[in-house]
Design an enzyme around this catalytic site. Structure first.
Site: not given
Length: 234
Positions: A108, A138
């Site tokens: 999870h 990024c």
């Protein structure tokens, strides 16, 4: 001996972490069932971030308990005896690792990590997370989300988990509710594969009748006793 251990919230509850089923306390301000979804994040990212920031702070204050330590010990011993302990957790905490476990599969996700929705890079993250934070990879702003699996999303590492289930000798569920799928179905898969099955829980889970062996009580007491019994058999 190869053992597949699945742990749930009951394994970490004694470490000071709230669970979805607690009344009041950590969850008093939030409804996890409505917040832990992609739709909630798209609708109100600030509220979802606030919920997970609170959980992350709570985790940083928590400490592993005797159950985590016992499982780490068992994993180490089995690896030295040409066996293995595949430790799979539904928990998003890192208490197994902090107790010394060398290999943990987080189906999870992990609370102390952030995932970029733009580049998919997963980054360690211990501070608060918000819409203004930039992805370290990024550099996009507003693209980071908690690295957790929300309701409606596919759990992680399912191929690895399926393979480990079929190669084990014993399946053990510790501190699980038996209500959250696909994890709740692992015991049936184990039975079909011919594994012995054992439940260790505070009280009987929703699928307790499927298990061949059952032990009930606080994880910090029952798990170390069970581990010592396994070690005595080796």
């Amino acid at each position: 001996m190869k053992i597949f251990v699945l742990t749930g919230a009951g394994c970490s509850a004694e470490s000071g972490l709230g669970t979805f089923r607690d009344k009041g306390g950590l969850w008093a301000r939030f409804d996890p069932i409505t917040l832990a979804t992609p739709e909630a994040f798209a609708r109100d990212p600030d509220e979802v971030h606030a919920f997970y920031n609170l959980r992350r702070r709570n985790l940083l204050e928590a400490e592993p308990n005797a159950a985590h330590a016992a499982l780490a010990q068992l994993q180490a011993v089995l690896s030295q005896k040409n066996g293995g302990l595949f430790l799979c957790t539904q928990n998003v905490d890192d208490l197994h690792e902090r107790a010394g476990a060398q290999q943990v599969t987080h189906m999870h996700g992990e609370l102390r990590k952030a995932r970029c929705m733009a580049c998919e890079v997963v980054t360690p993250w211990d501070g608060d997370l918000g819409r203004l934070d930039r992805c370290p990879s990024c550099h996009n702003s507003g693209s980071l989300r908690p690295h957790v699996v929300w309701f409606g999303e596919t759990p992680l590492s399912m191929d690895e988990i399926e393979s480990a289930l079929h190669s084990a000798d014993l399946f053990v569920a510790i501190g699980t509710s038996g209500a959250v799928y696909p994890a709740a179905g692992f015991v049936s898969t184990a039975r079909q594969a011919g594994l012995q099955t054992c439940e260790i829980n505070l009280e009987a889970s929703e699928n307790a009748h499927v298990f061949e062996e059952r032990h009930y009580g606080p994880a910090s007491l029952t798990v170390p006793i069970w581990v010592q019994n396994i070690l005595a058999e080796l």
